[in-house]
Motif scaffolding. Structure first.
Motif, short mmCIF file in Angstrom:
data_model
loop_
_atom_site.label_atom_id
_atom_site.label_comp_id
_atom_site.label_asym_id
_atom_site.label_seq_id
_atom_site.Cartn_x
_atom_site.Cartn_y
_atom_site.Cartn_z
N TYR A 67 0.81 -1.22 0.00
CA TYR A 67 0.00 0.00 0.00
C TYR A 67 0.85 1.27 0.00
CZ TYR A 67 -3.31 -3.52 1.70
OH TYR A 67 -4.07 -4.64 1.84
N THR A 68 2.15 1.12 0.18
CA THR A 68 3.02 2.27 0.39
C THR A 68 3.37 2.98 -0.91
OG1 THR A 68 4.02 1.17 2.31
CG2 THR A 68 5.25 2.99 1.34
N SER A 69 3.23 4.30 -0.90
CA SER A 69 3.73 5.10 -2.02
C SER A 69 5.22 5.33 -1.81
CB SER A 69 3.00 6.44 -2.09
OG SER A 69 3.56 7.26 -3.10
N LEU A 70 6.01 4.91 -2.77
CA LEU A 70 7.46 5.00 -2.63
C LEU A 70 8.01 6.38 -2.96
CD1 LEU A 70 8.36 1.61 -4.36
CD2 LEU A 70 8.26 2.09 -1.91
N VAL A 71 7.19 7.22 -3.58
CA VAL A 71 7.65 8.54 -3.99
C VAL A 71 6.75 9.61 -3.39
CG1 VAL A 71 8.14 10.07 -5.94
CG2 VAL A 71 8.53 7.61 -6.16
N ARG A 72 7.33 10.46 -2.56
CA ARG A 72 6.60 11.55 -1.94
C ARG A 72 7.50 12.79 -1.90
NH1 ARG A 72 6.23 7.30 1.15
NH2 ARG A 72 7.51 8.11 2.84
N ARG A 73 6.92 13.94 -2.07
CA ARG A 73 7.66 15.19 -1.99
C ARG A 73 8.03 15.47 -0.54
NH1 ARG A 73 10.03 17.88 -6.33
NH2 ARG A 73 8.59 18.02 -8.08
N GLN A 74 9.31 15.66 -0.29
CA GLN A 74 9.79 15.98 1.05
C GLN A 74 9.96 17.49 1.20
OE1 GLN A 74 9.94 13.55 3.25
NE2 GLN A 74 9.30 12.25 1.55
N PRO A 75 9.51 18.06 2.30
CA PRO A 75 9.73 19.50 2.51
C PRO A 75 11.20 19.77 2.80
CG PRO A 75 8.72 18.50 4.46
CD PRO A 75 8.77 17.43 3.41
N HIS A 76 11.83 20.51 1.92
CA HIS A 76 13.22 20.91 2.14
C HIS A 76 13.48 22.17 1.32
CE1 HIS A 76 14.61 19.52 -1.83
NE2 HIS A 76 13.90 18.43 -1.63
N ALA A 77 14.57 22.86 1.63
CA ALA A 77 14.86 24.16 1.00
C ALA A 77 16.02 24.10 0.02
CB ALA A 77 15.15 25.19 2.09
N ASP A 78 16.44 22.91 -0.38
CA ASP A 78 17.57 22.77 -1.28
C ASP A 78 17.08 22.83 -2.73
OD1 ASP A 78 19.79 21.89 -2.81
OD2 ASP A 78 20.61 20.84 -1.08
N SER A 79 17.29 23.97 -3.38
CA SER A 79 16.78 24.16 -4.75
C SER A 79 17.46 23.24 -5.76
CB SER A 79 16.96 25.62 -5.17
OG SER A 79 18.33 25.99 -5.14
N ILE A 80 18.71 22.91 -5.53
CA ILE A 80 19.41 21.99 -6.44
C ILE A 80 18.79 20.60 -6.35
CG2 ILE A 80 21.61 20.84 -6.92
CD1 ILE A 80 21.63 23.70 -7.79
N VAL A 81 18.52 20.14 -5.15
CA VAL A 81 17.89 18.83 -4.97
C VAL A 81 16.49 18.83 -5.57
CG1 VAL A 81 17.01 17.18 -3.27
CG2 VAL A 81 19.27 18.21 -2.97
N ARG A 82 15.75 19.93 -5.40
CA ARG A 82 14.41 20.01 -5.99
C ARG A 82 14.50 19.92 -7.51
NH1 ARG A 82 10.74 18.59 -3.19
NH2 ARG A 82 10.76 20.25 -1.62
N ARG A 83 15.52 20.57 -8.10
CA ARG A 83 15.74 20.48 -9.54
C ARG A 83 16.03 19.04 -9.95
NH1 ARG A 83 15.04 21.47 -14.79
NH2 ARG A 83 16.95 21.66 -16.00
N ALA A 84 16.84 18.35 -9.15
CA ALA A 84 17.17 16.96 -9.44
C ALA A 84 15.92 16.08 -9.37
CB ALA A 84 18.23 16.45 -8.48
N GLU A 85 15.08 16.30 -8.38
CA GLU A 85 13.84 15.53 -8.26
C GLU A 85 12.95 15.74 -9.48
OE1 GLU A 85 12.17 15.16 -3.95
OE2 GLU A 85 13.10 17.13 -4.09
N ASP A 86 12.81 16.99 -9.92
CA ASP A 86 11.97 17.28 -11.08
C ASP A 86 12.51 16.58 -12.34
OD1 ASP A 86 10.32 18.85 -9.54
OD2 ASP A 86 11.32 20.73 -10.07
N LEU A 87 13.83 16.61 -12.51
CA LEU A 87 14.44 15.97 -13.68
C LEU A 87 14.25 14.46 -13.64
CD1 LEU A 87 17.73 18.05 -13.92
CD2 LEU A 87 15.94 17.94 -15.68
N LEU A 88 14.40 13.87 -12.46
CA LEU A 88 14.23 12.43 -12.35
C LEU A 88 12.80 12.01 -12.62
CD1 LEU A 88 16.47 11.64 -9.23
CD2 LEU A 88 16.92 11.05 -11.61
N ARG A 89 11.83 12.80 -12.16
CA ARG A 89 10.43 12.48 -12.43
C ARG A 89 10.13 12.51 -13.93
NH1 ARG A 89 6.56 13.02 -8.17
NH2 ARG A 89 7.56 13.32 -6.14
N GLU A 90 10.87 13.34 -14.66
CA GLU A 90 10.65 13.45 -16.10
C GLU A 90 11.39 12.37 -16.89
OE1 GLU A 90 11.26 16.80 -19.66
OE2 GLU A 90 11.68 17.29 -17.55
#
Length: 343
Positions: free
Chosen positions: A218-241
């Motif tokens: 039942y577990t969702s393996l992918v969830r948005r984590q609250p953090h302030a690292d813009s580089i990591v957020r960019r990496a997450e967006d690229l990986l999702r694409e």
């Protein structure tokens, strides 16, 4: 000859409490020793468990979704019982209840020190973690609170996979997993404190089942984590694409514009996952969706999410979900299908 006195159980209710879990637990525990006898044996039987509500106040109030609660006791009365149950709370995934209900938390600690057994269902374990009683111990909760425990309660050994976790060998603290895990918890309580036979009878009456498969399916393996690292957020967006592509990792490293070691370190610190694990989770989540919705073979699913080696895909899927792809499809593919109505 009369039997043993019934078990006294106190179920905690707060404004954040989920009414379905609160009253569901009361109904099921109250039926032990009587309902099967009335329905099957034409006998009145004898109550084996007496559940009562304890709250932060003795006055009536509304819990989650405006469901009314009339407490039997307030924690200020210092009621005592063999068993204390903390049912599900409506909490955001980052809500650690810091600073709230201090009198309740202190009462829970005092009851544990006084010999009571503490049971929690779902997010009730967040309140228990706030009391400090889970420090250095294993516990579970709804899988969505895994990151909350990782960041706010790192001293707790959080296990998102099983549906029941014993904090130690004595069994004085038992935590249960996701939302309807109170079913499993109720069956466990009845089996432990009454008898396995009575637990089976109650399960039959209420159509309850133990979730032996645990929480992983039942577990969702992918969830948005609250953090302030813009580089990591960019990496997450690229990986999702680009997660389906064989070159996804190298693409992200090139696009983020910082050294590979720095990106990997920052990504793990912000998300709790390595870049490779994040890609794998994205692929397995997409595989779940395909198994749920598409009539294609497991081999085709593997290729569609980026794995040419189907055997490796099957092993990874089983490790991440607790089920084989075929088992997962059988478990979830029919949920969205409405049975035909015979005319």
């Amino acid at each position: 000859m009369s039997g043993p006195p019934p078990l006294e159980a106190l179920i905690l209710a707060l404004p954040e409490t989920a009414g379905s879990a609160l009253y569901g637990m009361i109904d099921v525990l109250s039926a032990t020793g009587t309902l099967w006898e009335q329905l099957v044996a034409e006998d009145t039987g004898a109550r084996r468990i007496v559940p009562r509500i304890v709250a932060h106040t003795s006055h009536a109030f509304d819990c989650g979704n405006r469901i009314p609660v009339q407490p039997d006791f307030s924690v200020g009365d210092n009621p005592q019982a063999d068993v204390i149950i903390l049912p599900e709370l409506w909490l955001a995934p980052d809500d650690d209840m810091h600073g709230r209900h201090r009198e309740v938390v202190e009462w829970i600690r005092s009851r544990y020190l006084g010999g009571s057994i503490i049971y929690t269902a779902c997010s009730g374990s967040v309140l228990l973690a706030a009391s400090g009683l889970l420090d250095g111990r294993e516990a579970t909760s709804h899988w969505a609170y895994r990151d909350l425990f990782r960041t706010r309660f790192p001293q707790v050994s959080f296990r998102p996979e099983p549906n029941l976790v014993f904090a130690d060998r004595t069994g004085r603290i038992v935590t249960a997993g996701g939302t309807t895990s109170w079913h499993d918890l109720a069956i466990h309580i009845i089996s432990r404190h009454c008898s396995p036979g009575e637990a089976l009878r109650i399960a039959k009456i209420y159509l309850l089942k133990l979730h032996g498969e645990g929480q992983l399916p039942y577990t969702s393996l992918v969830r948005r984590q609250p953090h302030a690292d813009s580089i990591v957020r960019r990496a997450e967006d690229l990986l999702r694409e680009h997660f389906r592509e064989l070159t996804a990792l190298s693409l992200v490293i090139a696009e983020c514009g910082i050294p590979e070691r720095s990106l990997k370190r920052r990504f793990k610190a912000a998300t709790g996952l390595t870049l490779i694990a994040y890609i794998q989770n994205l692929r397995i989540e997409e595989a779940k969706r395909l198994l749920e919705c598409e009539d294609i073979s497991v081999e085709e699913v593997a290729v569609a999410v980026g794995y040419e080696n189907c055997a490796f895909f099957r092993r990874l899927f089983k490790r991440c979900s607790g089920l084989t792809p075929g088992e997962y499809r059988r478990m979830f593919a029919s949920i969205g299908v409405t049975p035909a109505i015979e005319g």
